[in-house]
Design a protein around this motif. Structure first.
Motif, PDB file in Angstrom:
ATOM      1  N   GLN A  30     -13.741  13.852 -14.854  1.00 22.44           N
ATOM      2  CA  GLN A  30     -12.937  14.819 -15.601  1.00 22.44           C
ATOM      3  C   GLN A  30     -12.202  14.122 -16.742  1.00 22.44           C
ATOM      4  O   GLN A  30     -12.046  14.685 -17.822  1.00 22.44           O
ATOM      5  N   ALA A  31     -11.771  12.891 -16.540  1.00 23.97           N
ATOM      6  CA  ALA A  31     -11.077  12.150 -17.591  1.00 23.97           C
ATOM      7  C   ALA A  31     -12.002  11.892 -18.780  1.00 23.97           C
ATOM      8  O   ALA A  31     -11.570  11.978 -19.931  1.00 23.97           O
ATOM      9  N   HIS A  34     -12.230  15.038 -20.730  1.00 22.68           N
ATOM     10  CA  HIS A  34     -11.010  15.241 -21.516  1.00 22.68           C
ATOM     11  C   HIS A  34     -10.995  14.339 -22.745  1.00 22.68           C
ATOM     12  O   HIS A  34     -10.542  14.749 -23.817  1.00 22.68           O
ATOM     13  N   GLN A  85      -2.394  21.723 -28.851  1.00 26.07           N
ATOM     14  CA  GLN A  85      -3.451  21.576 -27.856  1.00 26.07           C
ATOM     15  C   GLN A  85      -3.779  20.108 -27.597  1.00 26.07           C
ATOM     16  O   GLN A  85      -4.018  19.706 -26.448  1.00 26.07           O
ATOM     17  N   LEU A  88      -0.981  18.619 -25.465  1.00 26.75           N
ATOM     18  CA  LEU A  88      -1.108  19.059 -24.077  1.00 26.75           C
ATOM     19  C   LEU A  88      -2.246  18.343 -23.363  1.00 26.75           C
ATOM     20  O   LEU A  88      -2.131  17.967 -22.193  1.00 26.75           O
ATOM     21  N   LEU A  89      -3.349  18.137 -24.075  1.00 28.85           N
ATOM     22  CA  LEU A  89      -4.484  17.441 -23.493  1.00 28.85           C
ATOM     23  C   LEU A  89      -4.132  15.983 -23.197  1.00 28.85           C
ATOM     24  O   LEU A  89      -4.499  15.445 -22.153  1.00 28.85           O
ATOM     25  N   THR A  91      -1.156  14.772 -22.537  1.00 27.69           N
ATOM     26  CA  THR A  91      -0.266  14.716 -21.366  1.00 27.69           C
ATOM     27  C   THR A  91      -1.022  15.018 -20.088  1.00 27.69           C
ATOM     28  O   THR A  91      -0.659  14.526 -19.023  1.00 27.69           O
ATOM     29  N   HIS A  92      -2.099  15.807 -20.189  1.00 28.38           N
ATOM     30  CA  HIS A  92      -2.897  16.125 -19.004  1.00 28.38           C
ATOM     31  C   HIS A  92      -3.723  14.922 -18.548  1.00 28.38           C
ATOM     32  O   HIS A  92      -3.968  14.731 -17.364  1.00 28.38           O
ATOM     33  N   ILE A  93      -4.162  14.117 -19.506  1.00 21.88           N
ATOM     34  CA  ILE A  93      -4.984  12.942 -19.174  1.00 21.88           C
ATOM     35  C   ILE A  93      -4.123  11.943 -18.469  1.00 21.88           C
ATOM     36  O   ILE A  93      -4.393  11.367 -17.490  1.00 21.88           O
TER      37      ILE A  93
END
Length: 93
Positions: A30-31, A34, A85, A88-89, A91-93
């Motif tokens: 998933q990383a 991303h 976006q 946010l991406l 920070t999600h990683i």
């Protein structure tokens, strides 16, 4: 006669090819997905920033000032959305 044989062969091998591609896709984490998305979004942001600089040339080419201002405001909104976006991406990683 050669074309139908090739077509039949491709029809027989196509399901195996799709299974192989699914296996390759499942190897990605998933990383990694991303990071690929981050790369694409960064390129889109870079392109929008470049287009923002080109609005002046559109006005010189004959685009009315009101329309140029509308395009400018729309690009600013797209840049802001894309930047949010991307953050946010990240920070999600």
């Amino acid at each position: 006669m050669f074309k139908p044989i090739v077509f039949i062969f491709l029809c027989l091998i196509a399901p195996n090819m799709s299974i192989a591609s699914e296996r390759n896709i499942s190897k990605h984490t998933q990383a990694e997905d991303h990071m690929l998305l981050l790369t694409v979004m960064s390129a889109a942001l870079r392109e929008r920033l470049y287009n923002l600089k080109n609005i002046r040339f559109l006005e010189e080419a004959g685009l009315p000032h009101v329309d140029a201002r509308l395009v400018y405001q729309t690009l600013l909104l797209e840049i802001s959305t894309t930047r949010t976006q991307i953050l946010l991406l990240i920070t999600h990683i």
